[in-house]
Design a protein around this motif. Structure first.
Motif, mmCIF file in Angstrom:
data_model
loop_
_atom_site.group_PDB
_atom_site.id
_atom_site.type_symbol
_atom_site.label_atom_id
_atom_site.label_comp_id
_atom_site.label_asym_id
_atom_site.label_seq_id
_atom_site.Cartn_x
_atom_site.Cartn_y
_atom_site.Cartn_z
ATOM 1 N N ALA A 151 0.825 -1.213 0.000
ATOM 2 C CA ALA A 151 0.000 0.000 0.000
ATOM 3 C C ALA A 151 0.856 1.258 0.000
ATOM 4 C CB ALA A 151 -0.918 -0.006 1.219
ATOM 5 N N ILE A 152 1.967 1.246 0.738
ATOM 6 C CA ILE A 152 2.794 2.446 0.908
ATOM 7 C C ILE A 152 3.382 2.925 -0.422
ATOM 8 C CG2 ILE A 152 4.968 3.282 1.930
ATOM 9 C CD1 ILE A 152 4.280 1.580 4.403
ATOM 10 N N ILE A 153 3.752 2.004 -1.311
ATOM 11 C CA ILE A 153 4.400 2.425 -2.562
ATOM 12 C C ILE A 153 3.488 3.255 -3.450
ATOM 13 C CG2 ILE A 153 5.995 0.469 -2.570
ATOM 14 C CD1 ILE A 153 4.215 -0.773 -4.782
ATOM 15 N N TRP A 154 2.202 3.257 -3.187
ATOM 16 C CA TRP A 154 1.282 4.083 -3.967
ATOM 17 C C TRP A 154 1.356 5.559 -3.575
ATOM 18 C CZ3 TRP A 154 -1.281 2.401 -8.193
ATOM 19 C CH2 TRP A 154 -1.398 1.019 -8.376
ATOM 20 N N LEU A 155 1.972 5.850 -2.429
ATOM 21 C CA LEU A 155 2.089 7.236 -1.990
ATOM 22 C C LEU A 155 3.151 7.968 -2.801
ATOM 23 C CD1 LEU A 155 2.122 6.649 1.896
ATOM 24 C CD2 LEU A 155 0.189 7.451 0.495
ATOM 25 N N PRO A 156 3.071 9.295 -2.865
ATOM 26 C CA PRO A 156 4.173 10.070 -3.466
ATOM 27 C C PRO A 156 5.469 9.819 -2.686
ATOM 28 C CG PRO A 156 2.231 11.438 -3.149
ATOM 29 C CD PRO A 156 1.962 10.155 -2.426
ATOM 30 N N PHE A 157 6.603 9.907 -3.366
ATOM 31 C CA PHE A 157 7.861 9.559 -2.723
ATOM 32 C C PHE A 157 8.111 10.391 -1.463
ATOM 33 C CE2 PHE A 157 12.400 9.963 -1.962
ATOM 34 C CZ PHE A 157 12.749 8.630 -1.856
ATOM 35 N N LYS A 158 7.815 11.678 -1.502
ATOM 36 C CA LYS A 158 8.046 12.510 -0.327
ATOM 37 C C LYS A 158 7.196 12.045 0.856
ATOM 38 C CE LYS A 158 9.478 16.740 -2.740
ATOM 39 N NZ LYS A 158 9.191 18.176 -2.971
#
Length: 409
Positions: A151-158
């Motif tokens: 799930a986390i990898i869907w967030l923007p890198f920052k």
């Protein structure tokens, strides 16, 4: 840190090829991963064979010796370095998979690892076919962290970077809450931050030894490190690793010296300088504290700097273990417990003596009985050497085959 936030698109990882496949490998990372896998087997050899493994804490400064202390302490590097590098590997895969494919892979791989922990690793560790106590340890922490990363990898890198920093830097704030608590935590909190035992009826238990919050934070930071790692090459990469590694170590020294935050237990002055140093570096693993992660990841970054372009027979041998860590991990547990079982019966013990062992003690081990550290080290080296041909064969097989199931081993 600003260089990480403004990093250019990643360059492809170093490409190694064989006649039948092209596989992305980064030799320095495989070497570091292999080294921690080899060191890890030392701790498990001690668990199965050392005379005080089930009666005393090797980090207890009142009863330990320097050799026993550092035999245990050096293995602190294994789990955090492996989880951190697993996060980096996720970032490397993001250059070869779509986000959807990577997320699905992480979800499936995480669930697979949970199954392996519960069914295979617990059997290898306990030799208990009734599964009286299910331990959730290293493989569990990696599996649940991968599920979270899906799930986390869907967030923007920052946002991913911010999330990792908040968890890593902030989770020890819960120590202040736990100091005034009566240890009667609800199950959710046990899984999140505080080790504990959950009772499932009269005869079965779940031992949560690796609460997952800080492990997720560490894998998240490993993911962010993967982006930074791929931004540099050659001498520039070595300089980056040296600066970052020494910076993390300096942060550890300063924060540990202040002795207020970052670890549940404070260090204290001991009977001599060596034991005071031992107290200073004796940091909390369950769950890994901020200072625990700093004192292990900092030197690991320095090792990566030194390992850039490493050659030689020894580095090639150790790298083999780093290319098949899961395969090696499962086999070494079964082999070590088998060795302990042979020693058990060779010492004159009988099967009847395994019926009334304490709850968490593996079968064919009698607390208070065992062998010296010399025997532990001899068995450790023998097991690692014995597994090398198998690991080499499987490593070569993986490099020449592209079967889908290989990515799960």
């Amino acid at each position: 840190m600003p260089t990480l936030l403004t990093a250019a698109p990643p360059k492809a990882p170093v490409l190694l090829s064989t006649q039948n496949e092209k596989a992305f490998r980064i030799n320095s990372i495989d070497l570091l991963r292999g080294l921690v896998m080899v060191i890890m087997a030392l701790d498990h050899s001690r668990d199965f064979l050392h005379t005080t493994a089930w009666t005393d804490d090797p980090l207890n400064l009142q009863t330990t010796t320097p050799l026993l202390f550092f035999t245990r302490w050096i293995t602190h590097f294994c789990a955090p370095v492996f989880v951190f590098l697993a996060g980096s590997s996720i970032y490397f895969q993001s250059g070869r998979k779509t986000k959807k494919d990577l997320s699905l892979f992480l979800l499936k791989r995480g669930l697979w690892l949970l199954f392996i922990e519960i069914v295979i690793i617990n059997l290898a560790f306990s030799f208990d076919l009734t599964y009286n106590t299910i331990g959730l340890q290293t493989i569990w922490s990696i599996g649940i962290s991968m599920i979270c990363m899906a799930a986390i990898i869907w967030l923007p890198f920052k946002a991913i970077l911010a999330l990792g920093l908040v968890i890593i830097l902030g989770h020890n704030g819960l120590d202040f809450y736990e100091k005034g608590h009566d240890n009667n935590y609800n199950p959710v909190y046990l899984f999140l931050h505080h080790p504990g035992m959950l009772h499932l009826g009269a005869s079965h238990n779940i031992l949560v030894l690796y609460p997952f919050l800080s492990w997720v934070g560490l894998m998240t930071m490993g993911y962010c490190f993967g982006r930074l790692f791929m931004r540099y090459e050659g001498a520039a990469r070595r300089q980056m690793l040296l600066r970052l590694g020494f910076g993390v170590i300096a942060f550890f020294i300063v924060l540990r010296a202040i002795n207020i935050y970052g670890n549940p237990e404070h260090w204290t002055q001991q009977k001599n300088v060596l034991y005071t140093i031992m107290s200073f570096i004796d940091v909390h693993k369950y769950p890994p504290s901020l200072l625990y992660m700093c004192v292990t990841i900092g030197p690991a970054l320095l090792f990566l700097a030194a390992a850039e372009g490493a050659k030689g027979t020894l580095s090639k041998v150790i790298t083999v273990y780093g290319r098949v860590p899961f395969f090696y991990y499962v086999l070494h547990f079964f082999l070590l417990h088998a060795v302990a079982t042979v020693f058990f019966f060779a010492s004159g013990h009988t099967m009847a003596e395994t019926k009334d062992l304490p709850l968490l003690v593996p079968k064919f081990i009698i607390p208070g009985q065992g062998y010296s550290l010399a025997v532990v080290y001899a068995v450790w080296l023998s097991v690692v050497a014995f597994l090398y041909p198998l690991c080499k064969w499987f490593s070569d097989y993986k490099q020449t085959h592209r079967d889908w199931w290989l990515s799960y081993l």
